[in-house]
Design a protein around this motif. Structure first.
Motif, mmCIF file in Angstrom:
data_model
loop_
_atom_site.group_PDB
_atom_site.id
_atom_site.type_symbol
_atom_site.label_atom_id
_atom_site.label_comp_id
_atom_site.label_asym_id
_atom_site.label_seq_id
_atom_site.Cartn_x
_atom_site.Cartn_y
_atom_site.Cartn_z
ATOM 1 N N THR A 298 31.298 -176.220 5.962
ATOM 2 C CA THR A 298 30.689 -176.547 4.668
ATOM 3 C C THR A 298 31.690 -177.286 3.774
ATOM 4 N N PRO A 299 31.275 -178.333 3.071
ATOM 5 C CA PRO A 299 32.181 -179.055 2.161
ATOM 6 C C PRO A 299 32.821 -178.112 1.138
ATOM 7 N N ARG A 300 34.037 -178.435 0.714
ATOM 8 C CA ARG A 300 34.817 -177.560 -0.159
ATOM 9 C C ARG A 300 34.168 -177.351 -1.521
ATOM 10 N N ASN A 301 33.399 -178.303 -1.997
ATOM 11 C CA ASN A 301 32.877 -178.203 -3.364
ATOM 12 C C ASN A 301 31.603 -177.359 -3.478
ATOM 13 N N ILE A 302 31.062 -176.907 -2.356
ATOM 14 C CA ILE A 302 29.827 -176.130 -2.374
ATOM 15 C C ILE A 302 30.128 -174.687 -2.783
ATOM 16 N N ALA A 303 29.295 -174.139 -3.659
ATOM 17 C CA ALA A 303 29.482 -172.759 -4.127
ATOM 18 C C ALA A 303 29.138 -171.768 -3.016
ATOM 19 N N ILE A 304 29.907 -170.705 -2.966
ATOM 20 C CA ILE A 304 29.651 -169.657 -1.967
ATOM 21 C C ILE A 304 28.230 -169.109 -2.108
ATOM 22 N N ALA A 305 27.766 -169.002 -3.342
ATOM 23 C CA ALA A 305 26.421 -168.464 -3.593
ATOM 24 C C ALA A 305 25.341 -169.310 -2.934
ATOM 25 N N ASP A 306 25.640 -170.610 -2.664
ATOM 26 C CA ASP A 306 24.640 -171.504 -2.078
ATOM 27 C C ASP A 306 24.611 -171.439 -0.546
ATOM 28 N N VAL A 307 25.627 -170.859 0.062
ATOM 29 C CA VAL A 307 25.669 -170.829 1.532
ATOM 30 C C VAL A 307 25.640 -169.408 2.094
ATOM 31 N N MET A 308 25.846 -168.432 1.231
ATOM 32 C CA MET A 308 25.901 -167.067 1.743
ATOM 33 C C MET A 308 24.516 -166.568 2.153
ATOM 34 N N LYS A 309 24.506 -165.605 3.034
ATOM 35 C CA LYS A 309 23.266 -164.965 3.476
ATOM 36 C C LYS A 309 23.073 -163.700 2.650
ATOM 37 N N ARG A 310 21.999 -163.675 1.873
ATOM 38 C CA ARG A 310 21.787 -162.535 0.975
ATOM 39 C C ARG A 310 21.181 -161.331 1.702
ATOM 40 N N ASP A 311 20.432 -161.586 2.736
ATOM 41 C CA ASP A 311 19.835 -160.501 3.504
ATOM 42 C C ASP A 311 20.893 -159.939 4.460
ATOM 43 N N GLN A 312 21.248 -158.685 4.321
ATOM 44 C CA GLN A 312 22.298 -158.092 5.153
ATOM 45 C C GLN A 312 21.967 -156.642 5.466
ATOM 46 N N THR A 313 22.584 -156.135 6.513
ATOM 47 C CA THR A 313 22.405 -154.745 6.926
ATOM 48 C C THR A 313 23.584 -153.935 6.434
ATOM 49 N N LEU A 314 23.332 -153.025 5.489
ATOM 50 C CA LEU A 314 24.383 -152.185 4.939
ATOM 51 C C LEU A 314 24.380 -150.820 5.637
ATOM 52 N N VAL B 22 24.461 -145.946 13.770
ATOM 53 C CA VAL B 22 25.166 -147.205 13.508
ATOM 54 C C VAL B 22 25.045 -148.129 14.718
ATOM 55 N N GLY B 23 25.269 -147.563 15.900
ATOM 56 C CA GLY B 23 25.164 -148.352 17.119
ATOM 57 C C GLY B 23 23.778 -148.936 17.315
ATOM 58 N N LEU B 24 22.756 -148.149 16.992
ATOM 59 C CA LEU B 24 21.382 -148.632 17.136
ATOM 60 C C LEU B 24 21.092 -149.787 16.180
ATOM 61 N N ARG B 25 21.653 -149.723 14.981
ATOM 62 C CA ARG B 25 21.444 -150.822 14.024
ATOM 63 C C ARG B 25 22.126 -152.099 14.506
ATOM 64 N N PHE B 26 23.328 -151.955 15.058
ATOM 65 C CA PHE B 26 24.022 -153.132 15.590
ATOM 66 C C PHE B 26 23.219 -153.742 16.733
ATOM 67 N N GLN B 27 22.670 -152.874 17.586
ATOM 68 C CA GLN B 27 21.890 -153.344 18.720
ATOM 69 C C GLN B 27 20.587 -153.995 18.264
ATOM 70 N N LYS B 28 19.900 -153.387 17.330
ATOM 71 C CA LYS B 28 18.594 -153.884 16.881
ATOM 72 C C LYS B 28 18.712 -155.219 16.159
ATOM 73 N N GLN C 181 12.861 -145.355 20.302
ATOM 74 C CA GLN C 181 11.605 -145.846 20.846
ATOM 75 C C GLN C 181 10.488 -144.814 20.675
ATOM 76 N N ILE C 182 10.866 -143.537 20.574
ATOM 77 C CA ILE C 182 9.894 -142.488 20.287
ATOM 78 C C ILE C 182 10.137 -141.990 18.871
ATOM 79 N N THR C 183 9.117 -142.071 18.039
ATOM 80 C CA THR C 183 9.178 -141.559 16.671
ATOM 81 C C THR C 183 7.935 -140.703 16.432
#
Length: 471
Positions: free
Chosen positions: A216-232, A242-248, A367-369
């Motif tokens: 990404t060019p240096r002048n672009i704001a981080i807010a414009d390229v970051m991914k807002r949807d994330q797994t916390l 935790v392992g299941l979330r990484f896998q899914k 897989q079973i809930t």
């Protein structure tokens, strides 16, 4: 010979040396292990050191585990300078505990200081309180604070697993500012795949992968390229989840947050691979009641973990024997019943084990809930019915040819009943464990075997008596 030929010759020599140490499956060759052992027995520590020095830390750990407990001190002395934190982190936990017993608290503190926080925690978490305090006292203040913080989280939780070193930046900076920041600050984390973007309260609001930053060019704001949807990942989350979330979600790394949503660490895929492998092996062993099943585990500990389930199995076997005793007169009248009973019980036990293994895995991978338990149970019942009819036809025909057609019909019906029972029990038992917040793999086989054996004997002998075949 030019430089290119020199490089080729050197590469060939290194490959030959590697093949002399490791086989095609990257396991240490027996000849190499014996060579190191012979050098130690001859008192030639220098030769032993030179043989081991080219090995990867993981291979040095394997070598240490291949030696007997009484041989390890001599090996440890000969390769002391090679026993880095990386080697210690790769050791089997029981072997590592044996090694730590022979080291002073200061030596353990020095080793722990070389490790990532999660590895350091794994190193000292099982020490008794006095030894743990002594080790922590010998560590640098920053390392000690990080480990004490990790130990405040439950065992096998994300808080224990996470790394405290990560890169976090505010959203108002540009890509150029971020690149300059990463280059100028040498104290940042050395291994990371993404940069976390946080608000003024240190709460994650997005992520930036390194590949995006570099392209990404240096002048672009981080807010414009970051991914807002994330797994916390909450710090209290169990490591299996935790392992299941990484896998899914196919994660490479993920932010760990405290109860207020503040970023406090990160978990990376290399940590999760180890956990998933460990959990899978643990479930298989728990289903059999074999405890940890570690060949390096102390004999007394292995004995205590296994014998209680064998005693429980003895009790369940007595129930099956009681059912057989109920039909003692029928068995005396028709000896063929005694010959055929093990067939019914064995087939039911195997069917139950199959269903139980599938169910435990499905529960472990979500897989079973609660929303689909009935549907899955109905599916397993249909599979059991098909299996039961198929096996019943075969065993019924065989029994009819060897004994009588009526006895063939009796055993066929008993087999169908037992396999359907096994299908139901093989699923219901692990699900009940799961609903009670217990590990569904915990010796389920003991209970499943009891029920399938008892039902198999009762169905077969009861039908035999009801049919009048016993006179």
């Amino acid at each position: 010979m030019d430089a290119h030929d020199d490089n080729l010759a050197t590469g060939t020599l290194l490959e030959e040396q590697r093949e002399a140490r490791l086989d095609e499956d990257d396991r240490l060759r027996p000849q190499f292990v014996e060579a190191v052992r012979d050098a130690l027995e001859a008192g030639d520590d220098t030769l032993a050191h030179d043989l081991v020095e080219p090995l990867h830390p993981a291979d040095i750990a394997d070598l240490f585990e291949l030696f007997g407990r009484d041989e390890r001190p001599a090996l440890g002395l000969a390769i002391a300078e090679l026993m880095s934190g990386e080697v210690i982190a790769e050791l089997n936990e029981h072997v590592r505990d044996e090694l730590l017993e022979d080291l002073s608290p200061d030596a353990v503190a020095q080793i722990a200081g070389q490790l990532e926080t999660d590895d350091a925690v794994a190193l000292i978490e099982d020490l008794d309180n006095a030894d743990r305090d002594a080790v922590l006292a010998g560590m640098a203040a920053g390392d000690r604070a990080a480990i004490e913080n990790a130990l405040s989280f439950p065992e096998e939780s994300a808080g224990r697993l996470m790394q405290r070193d990560f890169v976090a930046v505010p959203e108002h900076i540009t890509v150029g500012d971020l690149i300059d920041f990463l280059r100028e600050n040498t104290g940042l984390a050395t291994d990371f795949w993404e940069v976390f973007v946080v608000d003024p309260a240190m709460r994650p609001i997005g992520t930036c992968q390194l590949s995006w930053i570099l392209r990404t060019p240096r002048n672009i704001a981080i807010a414009d390229v970051m991914k807002r949807d994330q797994t916390l990942i909450p710090a209290e989350m169990d490591q299996e989840e935790v392992g299941l979330r990484f896998q899914k979600y196919a994660l490479i790394s993920a932010a760990v947050v405290d109860r207020s949503g503040r970023l406090i660490g990160q978990i990376t895929a290399d940590d999760v691979v180890h956990i998933m492998s460990e959990e899978a092996g643990e479930d298989a062993l728990l289903m059999s009641g074999a405890g940890e099943g570690d060949i390096n585990q102390p004999i007394r500990q292995s004995y205590h973990e296994r014998v209680r389930w064998l005693i429980a199995n003895l009790g369940t076997a007595l129930l099956a024997s009681f059912i057989i005793a109920m039909f003692e007169d029928a068995i005396k009248t028709l000896v063929a019943l005694a010959v055929l009973m093990p067939i019914v019980a064995s087939i039911g036990g195997n069917a139950g084990t199959q269903t139980m293994a599938v169910t435990v895995r499905a529960l472990a991978t979500n897989q079973i809930t609660k929303s689909n338990t009935r549907r899955v149970l109905w599916r397993e019942m249909r599979v059991a019915l098909l299996n039961g009819v198929t096996v019943a036809i075969l065993v019924g025909i065989g029994t009819a040819l060897v004994f009588t057609p009526l006895l063939g019909l009796v055993i066929a019906i008993a087999v169908v009943v037992n396999i359907i029972t096994a299908g139901i029990i093989g699923m219901v038992v692990p699900v009940i464990f799961d609903r009670l917040d217990q590990d569904p793999a915990v010796a389920s086989s003991v209970f499943v075997t009891m029920m399938t054996d008892s039902m198999g004997f009762f169905a077969f002998l009861g039908l035999a008596v009801a049919s009048g075949i016993t006179g």
